[in-house]
Enzyme design. Sequence first.
Site, PDB file in Angstrom:
ATOM      1  N   GLY A   1      47.365  18.780 -15.872  1.00 17.27           N
ATOM      2  CA  GLY A   1      46.719  18.626 -16.982  1.00 17.27           C
ATOM      3  C   GLY A   1      45.950  19.433 -16.485  1.00 17.27           C
ATOM      4  O   GLY A   1      46.010  20.198 -17.783  1.00 17.27           O
TER       5      GLY A   1
ATOM      6  N   CYS B   1      17.243  13.454 -16.267  1.00 15.09           N
ATOM      7  CA  CYS B   1      16.629  12.517 -15.347  1.00 15.09           C
ATOM      8  C   CYS B   1      17.384  12.521 -14.196  1.00 15.09           C
ATOM      9  O   CYS B   1      17.073  11.226 -13.324  1.00 15.09           O
ATOM     10  CB  CYS B   1      15.563  11.487 -15.943  1.00 15.09           C
ATOM     11  SG  CYS B   1      14.643  12.129 -17.191  1.00 15.09           S
TER      12      CYS B   1
END
Length: 473
Positions: free
Chosen positions: A323, A400
């Site tokens: 993958g 944040c």
Amino acid sequence: MSASPLAPAWLGYPKDVNQLRAIEWPAGVGRDSEGELSVQGLLVSDLAKEFGTPLFVLDENDFRARAAEFKRAFDTAFDELCGGVDVYYAGKAFLCTEVARWVTEEGLRLDTCSGGELAVAQAAGVPAGNLSLHGNNKSVAEIARAIELGVGRIVVDSLDELERVAVLARNTGTRANVMLRLTPGVHASTHEFIATAHEDQKFGLSIQPGTSGTSAALTAIGFAAKHEWINLLGLHAHIGSQIFEADGFSLAAQKMLAVLSEAKERFEVELPELDLGGGYGIAYTQADEPSTPQLIATQLAEVVKTTCAELGLAVPRISIEPGRAIAGPSTFTLYEVGVRKDVSVEDGVGGTNPRRYVSVNGGMSDNARPVLYDADYTAVLANRVTQSDAIISRVVGKHCESGDIVVRDVYLPEDVSYGDLLAVPATGAYCWALSSNYNYLTRPPVVAVKDGVARLIVRRETESDLLARDMGV
């Protein structure tokens, strides 16, 4: 300027801060005559203007070539042993309907891990027989859907699930195609959270004897081989992710073939298939030197051939599941630079050294791997070249969180400034797939470039998308 004491040992000071290390980038990426980064001749500044940033830029030609290379390399290595290999693209790395079509067109099958991924495969028109359904905790609805569709195989992860599959198959009057995922106990040199072959984790059936004296693996094989509603195809193993050498795969193959041999002796059943999983590593930084599909395939074929001969087994049909190795290097992420800040970092012996923080307009919402796995990436100034000195830098996002780091350590030009474009390579696997809306950022689009033409294959989310599920609106 010279190397910074803050740089990790593997990060060398660049002779040319504008240079691209080819192994980290899609084949179609380079710099144009003016020094701007381009993909198949398309300038990144033009892509940014048309599609905005952050932006995943996928070189479709490169993606297809990598998929075809795995198929070709393993077919060649295993042709005389078992007629070739079934290559399943691991959709969890990155999946959309276009990607599902590409891998099908390149002769690959598709491995899915949820009902949602099955839905994408259906929407793309992938033949059900070419699909695999993975997952350690499949719902009844997901299993029933897979049986109803007639998927090529359901990879069963536990005795609990095996019994559930048998009941659902009986209820629908359809034999379920099953492979059993085992934990071969092979240690892969990778992050703890992406090593999947050791005993103390959630995946697979152990090959170690339990309190009854029989392993969970053999108990499952005995149950499935005799059950009228289960068509037991074979065994499956996956030892981890981001693995550079073939040794771990070879050892896993030997252990799995030994289980096949024991099953033949105990239950008089010779299972026809063996899946050796994926996890092939790619180059994220100059510390990484991955192997090639050809080398891995050749070594594995020799191990399988020798081991089967020693055990008196017919060589089973082999399958693999790349993958990351297909999707990862085919894509880079394009960001726009915002704030930059210089800080002084104590060196532990009474001195300080400068570090540059470069903030971009994305972050952990489009690449969670650094915060999840301490993953390392690199970056380059994309919209121009420069004669500026290189300075040790940290590329950070706008979220944040102090851990919102995109590239922990990289030498960037000292003159990188507001509005510049940075490109981070090797972001095709597990970046968009793990993306989120943290701080209510919209997820970036994915643009595929084929033969010099760019098109959206996943559009950018909008604020309307974010609010669509908010029932208070």
